[in-house]
Scaffold this active site. Structure first.
Site, PDB file in Angstrom:
ATOM      1  N   ASP A 333       0.873  -1.187   0.000  1.00  0.00           N
ATOM      2  CA  ASP A 333       0.000   0.000   0.000  1.00  0.00           C
ATOM      3  C   ASP A 333       0.904   1.228   0.000  1.00  0.00           C
ATOM      4  O   ASP A 333       1.709   1.415   0.912  1.00  0.00           O
ATOM      5  CB  ASP A 333      -0.896  -0.029   1.250  1.00  0.00           C
ATOM      6  N   ASN A 336       0.497   7.042   3.114  1.00  0.00           N
ATOM      7  CA  ASN A 336       0.891   8.270   3.774  1.00  0.00           C
ATOM      8  C   ASN A 336       1.432   7.885   5.145  1.00  0.00           C
ATOM      9  O   ASN A 336       1.053   6.851   5.683  1.00  0.00           O
ATOM     10  CB  ASN A 336      -0.343   9.172   3.918  1.00  0.00           C
ATOM     11  N   GLN A 350      -3.789   5.475  -4.961  1.00  0.00           N
ATOM     12  CA  GLN A 350      -3.701   4.038  -4.675  1.00  0.00           C
ATOM     13  C   GLN A 350      -4.131   3.664  -3.270  1.00  0.00           C
ATOM     14  O   GLN A 350      -4.938   2.751  -3.068  1.00  0.00           O
ATOM     15  CB  GLN A 350      -2.263   3.558  -4.948  1.00  0.00           C
ATOM     16  N   GLU A 351      -3.610   4.356  -2.256  1.00  0.00           N
ATOM     17  CA  GLU A 351      -3.957   3.994  -0.887  1.00  0.00           C
ATOM     18  C   GLU A 351      -5.432   4.223  -0.604  1.00  0.00           C
ATOM     19  O   GLU A 351      -6.129   3.371  -0.044  1.00  0.00           O
ATOM     20  CB  GLU A 351      -3.116   4.799   0.106  1.00  0.00           C
ATOM     21  N   GLU A 352      -5.923   5.398  -0.984  1.00  0.00           N
ATOM     22  CA  GLU A 352      -7.313   5.722  -0.683  1.00  0.00           C
ATOM     23  C   GLU A 352      -8.280   4.760  -1.371  1.00  0.00           C
ATOM     24  O   GLU A 352      -9.279   4.326  -0.779  1.00  0.00           O
ATOM     25  CB  GLU A 352      -7.619   7.160  -1.114  1.00  0.00           C
ATOM     26  N   TYR A 391      -9.423   6.226 -11.808  1.00  0.00           N
ATOM     27  CA  TYR A 391      -8.364   6.557 -10.845  1.00  0.00           C
ATOM     28  C   TYR A 391      -8.418   8.055 -10.595  1.00  0.00           C
ATOM     29  O   TYR A 391      -8.770   8.834 -11.476  1.00  0.00           O
ATOM     30  CB  TYR A 391      -7.010   6.171 -11.453  1.00  0.00           C
TER      31      TYR A 391
END
Length: 1084
Positions: A333, A336, A350-352, A391
């Site tokens: 992941d 942040n 990507q993380e969200e 995205y």
């Protein structure tokens, strides 16, 4: 439902103007991701994927739960062993029979059901929450619940009147009728149940995973659902921005309230994913287990890269697979350091996205402190519930996802995700510093380090990763690829590199890997090659700065991405020179001595500018008498005031003076470090604030020469200006409060002194952490928020402001500036329906910016709190103007928020900086020499008016005539001619543009008509700078010509607006309506 609210129209409205409202955290993305759902080319290289994952097609086998070390692993469930023959057996909560065991301390989550969470009268908040949720549940079960019931419950539970626009749009407009009914009855009832029973399902508070600890928390999926139900109603105390708590400052806010608030369309799509999760668990509660593990790599285990003999790992490269679709591996992941990043705000990369399609991961926001460089966080067993497409701005929920991943012996899905945070590089050049390389190597190695399992071989499964930290964080894709290859090799694990749709990287990385493999490269050799390459890269970047900034293009309106290319020279209407020729010279003012002191505060002695003696500087009023204090509601509360006292009843000014003197001495001796500056700011500001952006600018972005100059000469001068504020400003500036017609005039030196105090954040009772009712309608003028961690444009804004301090250190300007609040009396409000005013002359341009058109009143698209987000993350027209003209920042100190019949004039503020681009791609672009002439008071011939448009969360509301009248009044007030010595001097042109048409969702055509009417009513020509908007320039000019041909008056335009807003459904634009409607038909 009217045509205006048809689904197609609604979708168009929900697209927030990318010029402003695209999320700060997801602005910088690669263009290929926008089309991320195009069927990708099946390009793969290296070791076949099957060969890497076939050893690990079954989940890692773990020690039985009874044997885990309870000191390092908190089990929220009774010891449990998954039996595949009984897949529906669910683990029970630990200590279930004994009831809720409360822990209200720093190592545990502060639960909403805790008896220690109380109102000011010491009554538990939980009793009120239970009553509200119980009532809502009854309405849901009776199928009587409305969205307003839900909203009211959230407001009461969250303890504040928050905006829930995105949640409302999703439930009331986007859901089909059957979805709406199902959610408001069955699903919402279950969410209430889960929250109401959190003290039963979670029979003890979850422990926090604090920095520096190797600790794990394991819970059932039902327990995670109960915690997320509490987050749905925003129940967790002391975690939101409006409830600051130092014990939680290094944690994310797990409450969903920010996600509900107004924002771009991807916020609604993320909510669709999360509400789909609640729908799924309502239909059938999953019976599995999940684990959150914080891993801190001991220093003894840190690798010595220069001596590592580890051979390079096998590698598989693919451009057709996403990380989350590769099973049987550790999935990375791109995190942040505050886990989850912007998942509960506007972020959508990507993380969200991963957290939205696997919402159980959101529990980590509740329990995980921010990560240190030698730390990572594992999320094990979280189920996936949603499919998606697109995205960033194009992200969309794409239906249900059936997760068939097998479970391990604990009942956890064979889904191991590691959250690892890259460094953010506002200046991409700094990533080639080996200190930063070593940090990211350590982070990747920590994340890839094999964790304990029952069988050691199970810990060395492959790692699925990709271009980590290469979007908004500006990482170099090739550098990050080499770093991760080294870390995986050192950890002895194969690497699967999912470079989605990036064919070029797949091929080039494979070629490099093959070359190194054939050379039998070891990590030590690899690092030496990297060091040499980085040296060469740094030299190349110094020669071509464009390379360093090419990755920071913001995802804003495409026209704005090219905002600094030479625009087409399209101009229409009256020649610009004809409008400004009569006003080449500044308006002449009555002498200062003749002004009424009741309405005009002079902080300088009467002064008259003489061009032949331009070096003469005005002096402070009462300079010889010393500082005269005023500590009341009509004056700025100054840091030097003896009435400003702290909790120990002592004035802090002597302490502040001592700190500034010590720092100045170090600067003068060339011994000052950034840590000295930071310590001074923290002591002066009175709290331990984060000043990440200031640190990055001074220690990383600045060259050695710039840093040395700032830390000696410039900083010493800033200290001087702050230390002498009681001398330079011999009395506090007057506040320009609501309803006043009042002016404040000061010298540029006085403004510099006040800004130096703001640099050290000295002004009392103005920051969020020091609430004061007397200041609640004012901005916080202290710079501390600008220093805090945030997107790259915060650093660029700081560059502008620190450049201002550099310029005034080299040569203090000796001019004068005025801040004027103007409140239009009701007797002067126009009667639009009867106005016979003829239409003003108009000049339209798409090649000029407002600030570049001189000899006119320049409109600043303001927030009602002047300055908007200039001292936080905002970076559109108003914020940019204040950064390139920092003297305008003084208005944040003295101006109360504006009412509809008010505006604020900023007169004589000098421009110091050039810039390029806009919003997320904004960049400081060097020095600017402002050669504008001065008036007889010594003020630059630069008149700016701050006028605030209405914000329309629902864009259709702007067609209500009540709101049209409000904006007409605001524009008329702002354009109303002000006093000057010669009456004609007050009627210079007005230069404006698409006011309130970015994040505030204004209709560009409607705002153009409104401003044309206001300018015509006051009898002033209009210069319309629709920068790069060729369509608006052409269409507005066509409408203007048509109206002239019809001999239109202002009253006719008002009738057009009335007819358009009340008798049409806005399927056609206002321009189209005007062009097909003769004026004669309006009178019938």
């Amino acid at each position: 439902m009217s045509d205006r609210d048809s689904s197609a129209r609604r979708r168009r409205r929900m697209k927030v103007d990318q010029q402003v409202a695209s999320p700060r955290g997801s602005a910088v993305v690669q263009r290929n991701f926008v089309d991320a759902d195009v069927t990708p080319e099946k390009v793969s290289k290296g070791t076949p994927l099957e060969d890497i994952i076939k050893k690990y097609d079954q989940p890692p086998n773990n020690e039985d739960m009874e044997r885990v070390d309870k000191n390092s692993h908190a089990l929220m469930i009774l010891p449990f062993k998954f039996d595949p023959s009984l897949p529906n057996v669910e683990p029970g909560p630990i200590n279930y029979e004994m009831g809720y065991s409360d822990r209200w301390e720093k190592n545990y989550v502060r639960m909403p059901c805790s008896l220690y969470y109380t109102f000011k009268n010491n009554q538990p908040v939980w009793l009120t929450i239970r009553e509200d949720l119980g009532q809502l549940k009854k309405k849901c079960d009776a199928k009587l619940a409305t969205f307003q019931d839900l909203k009211a419950t959230i407001m009461r539970c969250a303890g504040n009147n928050y905006d829930t626009y995105c949640l409302e749009v999703l439930i009331t407009r986007m859901y089909a009728p059957e979805e709406h009914i199902h959610f408001m009855s069955t699903v919402l009832s279950n969410i209430c149940d889960l929250a109401l029973n959190v003290n039963i399902f979670c029979s003890r508070s979850p422990p926090l995973l604090l920095a520096g600890n190797n600790h794990s928390v394991t819970m059932s999926q039902r327990q995670a659902a109960s915690l997320l139900a509490c987050a749905f109603f925003s129940l967790f105390p002391y975690r939101s921005d409006r409830e600051p708590n130092d014990g939680q400052k290094n944690f994310q806010d797990p409450n969903f309230i920010k996600l509900y608030q107004y924002g771009p369309s991807q916020k609604i799509e993320k909510l669709r994913c999360i509400l789909h999760y609640f729908q799924r668990i309502t239909k059938r509660m999953p019976s599995g287990v999940i684990t959150f593990q914080r891993f801190s790599l001991p220093e003894s285990e840190h690798p010595n890269w220069s001596k590592s003999k580890a051979e390079l790992s096998h590698i598989h490269l693919t451009m057709s697979d996403k990380i989350e679709d590769i099973d049987g591996v550790l999935q990375v992941d791109f995190a942040n350091r505050y886990i989850g990043g912007g998942v509960l705000s506007a972020g959508c990369v990507q993380e969200e996205i991963r957290f939205c399609i696997c919402p159980e991961m959101l529990v980590s926001l509740l329990i995980c402190e921010k990560m240190e460089p030698n730390e990572c966080i594992f999320l094990i067993g979280c189920e996936r519930y949603a499919s998606y497409k697109g995205y960033a701005e194009s992200f969309q929920f794409d239906g249900n996802y059936k997760d068939n991943t097998p479970k391990d012996n604990w009942g956890r899905k064979w889904c191991h995700v590691v959250a690892m945070d890259a460094i953010c590089f506002p200046d991409p050049r700094s990533q080639y510093n080996m200190k930063n390389i070593d940090r990211d190597l350590l982070k990747a190695y920590t994340s890839f380090y094999p964790q304990d399992t029952k069988k050691k071989g199970n810990a060395c499964s492959g790692i699925a990763t990709g271009s980590w930290g290469c979007g908004v964080f500006n990482g170099d894709r090739q550098v990050k690829a080499i770093i991760q290859l080294m870390a995986a090799s050192a950890a002895g694990r194969p690497l699967i590199y999912a470079s989605y749709l990036d064919k070029k990287l797949v091929k080039s990385f494979f070629e490099v890997h093959q070359y190194l493999w054939n050379q039998k490269a070891e990590n030590s050799v690899n690092k030496k090659q990297m060091t040499d390459q980085f040296h060469n890269t740094r030299q190349q970047i110094r020669r071509n700065d464009q390379i360093a900034t090419s990755r920071t293009s913001a995802a804003v309106d495409k026209s704005l991405i090219k905002a600094d290319e030479a625009p087409e020279k399209l101009k229409k209407g009256v020649l610009l020179d004809l409008i400004i020729n009569d006003h080449r010279h500044p308006p002449s003012m009555e002498d200062m001595e003749k002004f009424e002191r009741n309405s005009h505060t002079f902080m300088i002695s009467p002064f008259k500018y003489d061009r032949s003696r331009s070096y003469v500087e005005p002096i402070p009023v009462n300079y010889a008498s010393g500082y005269i204090d005023r500590w009341d509601a009509n004056y700025v509360q100054m840091p030097c005031s003896p009435c400003y006292i702290t909790n120990n009843t002592q004035p802090p000014w002597p302490m502040i003076r001592q700190e500034l003197i010590q720092l100045k001495k170090k600067c003068d001796a060339k011994l000052a470090t950034f840590e000295d500056l930071k310590a001074t700011i923290i002591k002066c500001a009175g709290d331990n604030y984060d000043i990440y952006c200031l640190e990055v600018l001074i220690t990383s972005v600045y060259s050695n020469m710039q840093r040395a100059q700032f830390m000696t000469t410039i900083l010493s001068n800033i200290c001087d200006l702050a230390l002498n504020v009681d001398t330079l400003c011999s009395r506090p500036p007057a506040l320009l409060r609501i309803g006043m017609n009042r002016w404040v005039t000061m010298s540029q030196r006085q403004a510099a002194s006040l800004l130096a105090c703001a640099f050290f954040s000295l002004f009392p009772y103005r920051s969020d952490r020091e609430p004061n009712d007397g200041q609640k309608n004012f901005q916080d003028p202290n710079f501390i928020k600008l220093y805090q961690y945030g997107p790259s444009q915060k650093i660029e804004k700081l560059r502008c402001i620190l450049h201002y301090f550099q310029r005034i250190t080299e040569r203090m300007p000796n001019g004068v500036i005025t801040f004027q609040r103007f409140s239009l009396p009701e007797s002067e409000h126009p009667n639009w329906s009867k106005s016979k005013a003829e239409l003003s002359h108009i000049h339209l341009t798409m090649s000029d910016k407002i600030e570049d058109i001189s000899c006119a009143l320049q409109v600043e698209f303001a927030n009602k709190y002047i300055g908007g987000g200039v001292l936080s993350a905002g970076c559109v027209q108003e914020e940019i103007r204040f950064c390139i003209c920092p003297e305008m920042l003084v208005s944040l100190l003295i101006c109360e928020k504006m009412e509809p019949n008010e505006c604020i004039f900023l007169i004589g503020c000098e421009r110091y900086s050039s810039y390029r681009n806009y919003a997320d791609s904004f960049r400081f672009d060097g020095n600017y020499e402002d050669k504008i002439a001065k008036d007889n008071w010594g003020r630059k011939w630069c008149h700016v008016v701050a006028m605030d448009a209405m914000y329309f969360a629902e864009p259709s509301l702007q067609y209500d005539m009540k709101h049209v009248d409000r904006d007409l009044l605001k524009a008329y007030t702002s354009f109303y001619p002000q006093d000057s010595k010669k009456e004609d001097d007050a009627y210079f042109g007005i230069v404006t543009g698409s006011w309130g048409c970015g994040a505030f969702n204004g209709d560009r055509e409607l705002k153009a008509i409104i401003q044309l009417m206001a300018a015509s009513a006051v009898g002033r020509p209009l210069i319309y700078a629709a920068y790069l908007d060729k369509k608006l320039v052409n269409s507005l000019f066509a409408v203007y010509q048509y109206l002239l041909g019809q001999k239109a008056r202002v009253r006719d335009l008002y009738r057009y607006l009335e007819r358009y807003c009340t008798q049409t459904n806005q399927r056609e634009s206002i321009f189209e309506f005007i062009l097909k409607t003769p004026i004669s038909s309006l009178k019938s």
